[in-house]
Design an enzyme around this catalytic site. Structure first.
Site, PDB file in Angstrom:
ATOM      1  N   HIS A 392       0.838  -1.214   0.000  1.00 48.04           N
ATOM      2  CA  HIS A 392       0.000   0.000   0.000  1.00 48.04           C
ATOM      3  C   HIS A 392       0.867   1.256   0.000  1.00 48.04           C
ATOM      4  O   HIS A 392       0.711   2.141  -0.854  1.00 48.04           O
ATOM      5  CB  HIS A 392      -0.910  -0.033   1.225  1.00 48.04           C
ATOM      6  CG  HIS A 392      -1.767   1.181   1.401  1.00 48.04           C
ATOM      7  ND1 HIS A 392      -3.120   1.182   1.145  1.00 48.04           N
ATOM      8  CD2 HIS A 392      -1.483   2.453   1.832  1.00 48.04           C
ATOM      9  CE1 HIS A 392      -3.623   2.379   1.398  1.00 48.04           C
ATOM     10  NE2 HIS A 392      -2.643   3.165   1.811  1.00 48.04           N
ATOM     11  N   GLU A 393       1.781   1.337   0.958  1.00 44.61           N
ATOM     12  CA  GLU A 393       2.629   2.534   1.052  1.00 44.61           C
ATOM     13  C   GLU A 393       3.587   2.634  -0.131  1.00 44.61           C
ATOM     14  O   GLU A 393       3.949   3.741  -0.553  1.00 44.61           O
ATOM     15  CB  GLU A 393       3.401   2.532   2.371  1.00 44.61           C
ATOM     16  CG  GLU A 393       2.528   2.524   3.625  1.00 44.61           C
ATOM     17  CD  GLU A 393       1.500   3.647   3.668  1.00 44.61           C
ATOM     18  OE1 GLU A 393       1.705   4.681   2.993  1.00 44.61           O
ATOM     19  OE2 GLU A 393       0.492   3.493   4.371  1.00 44.61           O
ATOM     20  N   HIS A 396       1.883   4.553  -2.839  1.00 42.83           N
ATOM     21  CA  HIS A 396       2.030   6.001  -2.650  1.00 42.83           C
ATOM     22  C   HIS A 396       3.412   6.466  -3.107  1.00 42.83           C
ATOM     23  O   HIS A 396       3.554   7.488  -3.795  1.00 42.83           O
ATOM     24  CB  HIS A 396       1.871   6.356  -1.169  1.00 42.83           C
ATOM     25  CG  HIS A 396       0.471   6.314  -0.662  1.00 42.83           C
ATOM     26  ND1 HIS A 396      -0.565   6.980  -1.273  1.00 42.83           N
ATOM     27  CD2 HIS A 396      -0.067   5.711   0.437  1.00 42.83           C
ATOM     28  CE1 HIS A 396      -1.684   6.784  -0.591  1.00 42.83           C
ATOM     29  NE2 HIS A 396      -1.411   6.013   0.441  1.00 42.83           N
ATOM     30  N   HIS A 399       3.877   6.497  -6.782  1.00 38.34           N
ATOM     31  CA  HIS A 399       3.119   7.634  -7.303  1.00 38.34           C
ATOM     32  C   HIS A 399       3.962   8.910  -7.180  1.00 38.34           C
ATOM     33  O   HIS A 399       4.092   9.696  -8.135  1.00 38.34           O
ATOM     34  CB  HIS A 399       1.816   7.773  -6.523  1.00 38.34           C
ATOM     35  CG  HIS A 399       0.806   8.673  -7.159  1.00 38.34           C
ATOM     36  ND1 HIS A 399      -0.423   8.941  -6.589  1.00 38.34           N
ATOM     37  CD2 HIS A 399       0.829   9.400  -8.308  1.00 38.34           C
ATOM     38  CE1 HIS A 399      -1.105   9.762  -7.363  1.00 38.34           C
ATOM     39  NE2 HIS A 399      -0.367  10.060  -8.411  1.00 38.34           N
TER      40      HIS A 399
END
Length: 600
Positions: A392-393, A396, A399
């Site tokens: 998940h992180e 980020h 991105h």
């Protein structure tokens, strides 16, 4: 006598498991130099005040100077935040954070004249400047965003006052952070192995996944016993934060704090109301899943602390941090070699602060600043849930990496609305990877259970939070006092509506609002739910190799804030202004719920 396991001190954590903040500032002297350089740069920019309407060159130079100052100030701020979060009990870190918060407030106050002066320039004149000078082209969307604020920006004097008070406005959030991460003292409890361990935020999530109900119950009751001691204090800090949101919205001429928060990214409020409506229309699926959990666990009573343990028993999949790195890279290989090479950089170059230590901020996040690598904070535990957190992180962080390497500084960040899509797309990709990798029905059941829980926790739970957030803001706007009793009463009823009659609405859960840091983030939580739903569609396109799905997704990662969020997502393949993407997400949830039941 059994050994009591305590969290290590920060100094006891192996360097390889800590992040390397020297990529922001090599040392303290470099930080001090950066701080010292700000003042003359700000003073030089102030000389342009009152002259921006004279000609396009003056205006462009002022904007470029302001962006340079902003970037430098962000580097200083992020460095101080990360230093503090790695050990919130360290007085030196706290002092640096306070110093930097004051610096941000002072610089913001000095530069508060810029936006009002730009917006005082007639639209026709701004258009003329842009048409007659090609150097303005990279700033077209910058002006589009600025024009959204035209009727909400105050006078130069008023903006300076508000900017100067920014550190005061952050008091409630800061007090909550210190109390929650540093000052609260949690007791020792027994884990599944019968060992005595110190309860913490990270340990709590692990204990709630225990296959022993007594372990789950003890962790739940002991954690909330601590929070309930301070519920009136938490009510005061949360009420203070809500008042700040409502105050800022009111003086800027917005109809509500929600409208003010969403308008910053040009998100219509229908996106929020569509979410709440669709979730409430599909609560029957959540109730069905909860009822299934009660039946399979063979519990006479299903409690709130029973909602996180795997239905299928002890996890057949557990990972050390090193094992999780390899599994993450294998799952994300579908994104291509370039993507995975940057994931490998994160592991090898200490972008990640891995393990829990005394005073470390709870939870997990990705942070960073334009011009440096991203940074990730974890509080690692050896389980499947932490593998999902890592992925998940990493979503980020990738991105951020692709945005900062493909956009100029003015577009080198992205709004929260699109941020959660990158992270949860990775989670959905990992889910499909694990389902494809293993034929063992028990593993498939466990992964499906994890997905269903993740959907429950992200789409349903975050929308529940969003409803609570809306309620407290509306109540304060009506002049009602946000007392602990009033908020607990509403939260308890809301929780019962979401989870239904198959779950005992434990008295402690009424106080859950006391421990949710995102309630201090100003209408942030709904974006977890909308992001997960959009990610569901994007991940399906990538994992089923639909034409252009991966390329369109990578284009989204590279877009930053170069366009309005809804337009960025439309090009990625999801129209979030409509309800269809939400309905599609619930269809996937129902399909996997059916698959789960059939496998059982």
């Amino acid at each position: 006598m059994a050994e009591i396991k305590q969290l290590p001190k920060r100094s006891e954590v192996p360097v390889a498991l800590t992040w390397d903040l020297s990529t922001i500032f090599k040392d303290e002297s470099a930080l001090k130099k950066a701080i010292a350089q700000l003042s003359p740069q700000v003073d030089a920019l102030l000389e342009s005040s009152g002259n921006l309407a004279n000609n396009g060159a003056t205006l462009l130079t002022a904007i470029q100077s302001e962006l340079k100052i902003e970037n430098q100030l962000e580097r200083i701020y992020v460095y101080a935040e990360l230093k503090n979060d790695q050990d919130t009990s360290n007085n030196q870190n706290q002092a640096l954070k306070d110093q930097v918060n004051d610096l941000v407030a002072k610089v913001s106050a000095k530069l508060a004249w810029l936006e009002p002066e730009i917006l005082a320039i007639p639209k026709a004149t701004l258009a003329n400047f842009q048409n007659n000078n090609a150097d303005f082209k990279p700033y077209k969307h910058y002006f589009d965003v600025l024009n959204l604020k035209r009727k909400h920006v105050l006078s130069t004097k008023e903006e300076a006052i508000l900017a100067g008070a920014s550190s005061i406005f952050e008091t409630s959030e800061n007090v909550f952070g210190i109390l929650d991460n540093s000052d609260l003292k949690f007791p020792f409890v027994k884990n599944t192995a019968g060992e005595t361990v110190q309860l913490s935020q990270g340990m709590y999530s692990t204990l709630l996944q225990s296959t022993h109900q007594s372990v789950r119950k003890q962790a739940f009751e002991q954690l909330y016993a601590v929070y309930e001691q301070f519920k009136n204090t938490f009510a005061t800090t949360l009420a203070g934060e809500v008042k700040v949101h409502n105050f800022n919205a009111q003086i800027r001429g917005y109809e509500s704090a929600r409208q003010a928060a969403m308008s910053e990214s040009a998100i219509p409020e229908t996106v929020y109301t569509n979410l709440v409506t669709e979730v409430n229309q599909h609560l029957d699926l959540l109730h069905r899943y909860v009822g299934l959990r009660k039946k399979i666990l063979n519990l006479k009573e299903l409690h709130m602390y029973d909602l996180y343990t795997p239905i299928t028993g002890k996890s057949p999949l557990n990972y050390t941090y090193l094992e999780a790195q390899e599994e993450a890279k294998a799952a994300l290989q579908i994104m291509g070699d370039d993507y995975v090479s940057h994931v490998d950089e994160a592991f090898k170059n200490r972008w990640i602060d891995v393990v829990e230590n005394q005073g470390k901020r709870s939870g997990a996040y990705s942070s960073g600043v334009y011009g440096t690598n991203p940074f990730m904070l974890l509080n690692w535990q050896d389980d499947l849930d932490n593998l999902f957190t890592l992925v998940h992180e990493m979503g980020h962080s990738m991105h951020s990496y692709y945005t900062t390497h493909n956009q100029p500084y003015q577009y080198g960040d992205y709004p929260i609305f699109v941020a959660e899509i990158a992270s949860t797309t990775n989670e959905n990709i990992l889910t499909q990877y694990l389902l494809d990798k293993y034929d063992d029905p028990q593993i498939k059941l466990f992964v499906l259970n994890h997905y269903l829980d993740d959907f429950k926790g992200t789409v349903y739970r975050q929308t529940q939070f969003a409803e609570f957030e809306q309620f407290i803001h509306e109540a304060d706007a009506r002049g009602e006092a946000l007392t602990a009793e009033m908020m607990s009463d509403y939260y308890g009823k809301l929780n019962h509506r979401y989870y239904g009659d198959d779950v005992v609405n434990d008295s402690q859960i009424k106080s859950e609002w006391t421990r949710i840091p995102h309630f201090y983030y100003n209408f942030y939580v709904y974006q977890y739910a909308t992001g997960f739903a959009a990610a569901s569609a994007l991940a399906k396109g990538i994992t089923t190799h639909q034409p252009h799905a991966k390329d369109n997704y990578l284009t989204y990662l590279k877009s930053g804030s170069s366009d309005f969020p809804l337009d960025v997502m439309k090009r990625a393949g999801v129209d979030m202004s409509q309800k269809q993407y939400l309905e599609d997400a619930f269809d996937v949830f129902e399909q996997r719920l059916n698959e789960f039941e059939n496998l059982l």
